[in-house]
Design a protein around this motif. Structure first.
Motif, PDB file in Angstrom:
ATOM      1  N   ASP A  68      45.844 -42.288  16.661  1.00 40.99           N
ATOM      2  CA  ASP A  68      46.536 -41.513  17.673  1.00 40.99           C
ATOM      3  C   ASP A  68      47.973 -41.944  17.940  1.00 40.99           C
ATOM      4  OD1 ASP A  68      45.841 -43.940  18.714  1.00 40.99           O
ATOM      5  OD2 ASP A  68      45.090 -43.170  20.625  1.00 40.99           O
ATOM      6  N   ASN A  69      48.448 -43.001  17.284  1.00 36.85           N
ATOM      7  CA  ASN A  69      49.810 -43.457  17.560  1.00 36.85           C
ATOM      8  C   ASN A  69      50.676 -43.618  16.320  1.00 36.85           C
ATOM      9  OD1 ASN A  69      48.711 -45.736  16.403  1.00 36.85           O
ATOM     10  ND2 ASN A  69      48.974 -47.055  18.193  1.00 36.85           N
ATOM     11  N   SER A  70      50.217 -43.057  15.205  1.00 38.95           N
ATOM     12  CA  SER A  70      50.993 -43.135  13.967  1.00 38.95           C
ATOM     13  C   SER A  70      50.724 -41.904  13.116  1.00 38.95           C
ATOM     14  CB  SER A  70      50.650 -44.403  13.182  1.00 38.95           C
ATOM     15  OG  SER A  70      49.302 -44.382  12.760  1.00 38.95           O
ATOM     16  N   ALA A  71      51.670 -41.587  12.251  1.00 36.74           N
ATOM     17  CA  ALA A  71      51.528 -40.449  11.340  1.00 36.74           C
ATOM     18  C   ALA A  71      52.253 -40.775  10.045  1.00 36.74           C
ATOM     19  CB  ALA A  71      52.101 -39.184  11.964  1.00 36.74           C
ATOM     20  N   ILE A  72      51.584 -40.547   8.916  1.00 37.82           N
ATOM     21  CA  ILE A  72      52.163 -40.866   7.608  1.00 37.82           C
ATOM     22  C   ILE A  72      51.894 -39.702   6.660  1.00 37.82           C
ATOM     23  CG2 ILE A  72      52.060 -42.409   5.618  1.00 37.82           C
ATOM     24  CD1 ILE A  72      51.195 -44.642   7.484  1.00 37.82           C
ATOM     25  N   ALA A  73      52.923 -39.300   5.926  1.00 37.32           N
ATOM     26  CA  ALA A  73      52.777 -38.313   4.853  1.00 37.32           C
ATOM     27  C   ALA A  73      53.297 -38.935   3.564  1.00 37.32           C
ATOM     28  CB  ALA A  73      53.552 -37.037   5.180  1.00 37.32           C
ATOM     29  N   ILE A  74      52.576 -38.726   2.469  1.00 35.45           N
ATOM     30  CA  ILE A  74      52.938 -39.321   1.179  1.00 35.45           C
ATOM     31  C   ILE A  74      53.067 -38.202   0.149  1.00 35.45           C
ATOM     32  CG2 ILE A  74      52.281 -40.974  -0.598  1.00 35.45           C
ATOM     33  CD1 ILE A  74      50.492 -42.329   1.491  1.00 35.45           C
ATOM     34  N   THR A  75      54.203 -38.173  -0.525  1.00 34.58           N
ATOM     35  CA  THR A  75      54.459 -37.172  -1.567  1.00 34.58           C
ATOM     36  C   THR A  75      54.795 -37.890  -2.862  1.00 34.58           C
ATOM     37  OG1 THR A  75      55.397 -35.683   0.110  1.00 34.58           O
ATOM     38  CG2 THR A  75      55.823 -35.151  -2.211  1.00 34.58           C
ATOM     39  N   ALA A  76      54.047 -37.616  -3.919  1.00 34.01           N
ATOM     40  CA  ALA A  76      54.338 -38.214  -5.220  1.00 34.01           C
ATOM     41  C   ALA A  76      55.553 -37.518  -5.830  1.00 34.01           C
ATOM     42  CB  ALA A  76      53.134 -38.096  -6.142  1.00 34.01           C
ATOM     43  N   LEU A  77      56.551 -38.298  -6.218  1.00 33.52           N
ATOM     44  CA  LEU A  77      57.768 -37.756  -6.829  1.00 33.52           C
ATOM     45  C   LEU A  77      57.777 -37.922  -8.342  1.00 33.52           C
ATOM     46  CD1 LEU A  77      60.520 -39.007  -4.325  1.00 33.52           C
ATOM     47  CD2 LEU A  77      59.221 -36.859  -4.291  1.00 33.52           C
ATOM     48  N   SER A  78      56.773 -38.578  -8.882  1.00 32.47           N
ATOM     49  CA  SER A  78      56.678 -38.772 -10.327  1.00 32.47           C
ATOM     50  C   SER A  78      55.304 -38.319 -10.794  1.00 32.47           C
ATOM     51  CB  SER A  78      56.878 -40.253 -10.680  1.00 32.47           C
ATOM     52  OG  SER A  78      55.875 -41.050 -10.072  1.00 32.47           O
ATOM     53  N   ASP A  79      55.198 -38.004 -12.073  1.00 30.68           N
ATOM     54  CA  ASP A  79      53.885 -37.692 -12.637  1.00 30.68           C
ATOM     55  C   ASP A  79      52.996 -38.930 -12.524  1.00 30.68           C
ATOM     56  OD1 ASP A  79      54.964 -35.266 -13.255  1.00 30.68           O
ATOM     57  OD2 ASP A  79      55.161 -35.651 -15.407  1.00 30.68           O
TER      58      ASP A  79
END
Length: 263
Positions: A68-79
């Protein structure tokens, strides 16, 4: 001002940066002899990475990265490409030769393993040239301020790495004032999506990957324990995106030209 995270897990602002390395390895839970890797760094690994940049003590930062006090998004930029690297290591057989140190009666005597023989061969599955875009928000004011300052200044207390400490990583393209904008009508996501495979829509020529990894931890008398695991879907190529079905319980947001989902 520290970010404020709403009931849908969406922050009103976040820090964004790209992290890349020549190699990466995020050891899968439950694997011992076979050193397999997650394709996406677990949420707990990202928390540890950020804590290393800030210089937090071990087992001291888990409350900063709760549901409830953090948020993380992860996007792969490489194959997401892996190779196997054979390595030799010290064995764990209790019958192996050991030798005691020469100690005084007032001092401790340490028994150590003879490392000149009985080596074991292990195969490490490692990611080749991994790169990820990390969007993160935490409501803890002291941690957020320290992280923002380190990212902005290009400094860190401990060197960032992608998994193993020798896989040193570089941090670049830092944004300290990214503003997520809700994009509820968008069903095609760039980031990792915390849904099951049944919530996605197949696309011609697009290969989805599915993983389940630790997401939230808490300190206990033994050090730490995992309190939440995440299932998520991702694509194996950086130029492909995950398409989700209508009615899926996620909140897509737009950050720059990317559509991401926080978790």
């Amino acid at each position: 001002m520290t970010p404020d995270i709403d009931d849908d897990g969406v922050p009103d602002s976040c820090l964004s940066f790209t992290i890349r390395s020549t190699w990466g390895h995020f050891k899968r839970v439950g694997r011992s002899v076979t050193k397999q890797t997650y394709r996406i760094p677990p949420r707990t690994t990202v928390a540890g990475l950020l804590a290393a940049i800030v210089g937090s003590d071990r087992d001291s930062y888990y409350e900063v990265f709760q549901d409830d006090n953090s948020a993380i998004a992860i996007t792969a930029l490489s194959d997401l490409r892996t190779i196997n690297i054979p390595t030799t290591g010290v064995g764990t057989d209790p019958k192996q030769d050991v030798a005691p140190t020469s100690g005084h009666w007032r001092s401790y005597q340490i028994t150590y393993q003879d490392t000149t023989k009985d080596r074991q061969l292990h195969s490490y599955e490692v990611l080749a040239d991994p790169a990820y875009r990390i969007d993160v928000a935490v409501e803890d004011p002291s941690f957020y301020t320290a992280l923002r300052d380190h990212l902005n200044d290009g400094t860190s207390v401990y060197p960032p790495s992608l998994g193993k400490s020798e896989y040193l990583a570089s941090i670049e393209d830092v944004s300290i004032d990214s503003t997520p904008t809700r994009d509820s009508n968008n069903d095609t996501i760039d980031s990792v999506v915390p849904v099951s495979l049944s919530d996605t829509i197949p696309q011609p020529g697009v290969s989805y990957g599915v993983e389940r990894s630790p997401a939230v931890m808490e300190a206990d008398s033994g050090g730490r324990r995992t309190t939440r695991y995440d299932d998520y879907v991702f694509t194996n190529r950086s130029d492909e995106r995950v398409k989700v079905a209508d009615g899926t319980d996620i909140t897509p947001v737009q950050i720059g030209n990317r559509t991401v989902v926080f978790r």
